[in-house]
Write an enzyme that holds these catalytic residues in place. Sequence first.
Site, PDB file in Angstrom:
ATOM      1  N   ASP A   9      55.358  -3.479  22.782  1.00  0.00           N
ATOM      2  CA  ASP A   9      53.759  -3.256  22.795  1.00  0.00           C
ATOM      3  C   ASP A   9      52.974  -4.138  23.532  1.00  0.00           C
ATOM      4  OD1 ASP A   9      53.656  -0.901  21.328  1.00  0.00           O
ATOM      5  OD2 ASP A   9      53.841  -1.794  19.483  1.00  0.00           O
ATOM      6  N   GLN A  25      55.618  -1.046  13.906  1.00  0.00           N
ATOM      7  CA  GLN A  25      54.721  -0.306  13.898  1.00  0.00           C
ATOM      8  C   GLN A  25      53.637  -0.819  13.055  1.00  0.00           C
ATOM      9  OE1 GLN A  25      54.354   2.847  15.346  1.00  0.00           O
ATOM     10  NE2 GLN A  25      52.372   3.046  14.107  1.00  0.00           N
ATOM     11  N   LYS A  41      59.184   8.304  18.995  1.00  0.00           N
ATOM     12  CA  LYS A  41      59.904   7.333  19.663  1.00  0.00           C
ATOM     13  C   LYS A  41      61.452   7.631  19.773  1.00  0.00           C
ATOM     14  CE  LYS A  41      56.389   6.430  20.958  1.00  0.00           C
ATOM     15  NZ  LYS A  41      55.942   6.868  22.202  1.00  0.00           N
TER      16      LYS A  41
END
Length: 145
Positions: free
Chosen positions: A121, A98, A54
Amino acid sequence: MTGEDIDGKAIAATIRQEITEEVTKLKTESDKTPGLAVILVGSRRDSQTYVRMKKKACEECGIASFGFDYPENITQDELLGKIRELNDDPKVHGILVQLPLPSHIEEGTILNAVLPSKDVDGLHPLNTAALCSTSTHAGATKINW
């Protein structure tokens, strides 16, 4: 009818180029740089690799990347404090937490703490609900259930 193979790498390169062009345009027109904050808790190698990818993608596209790596024993309150700080930071436009998180941290509490507008997300309940709605895309016609 037979299926066709797609070239995932070529598609990804095209998307990345389009994003780079949009970021460049945004920087030129507004003098602002999009920023992504990534929170990593613990030392899982798969998570570290994903986060590294990322960061690399951000660099390639001209997006500012802010990494926050914490040991597995960080407290939930400390993590919530960092999320509140990032929510309030005007240089941070997106936040990625994460997963998975260590077992002593309540995943739902952490994900709910990220502002829906900064939830890259789409895991905040409001974003998940919007995804399940019938008018999530421009030009879509809402179905009247």
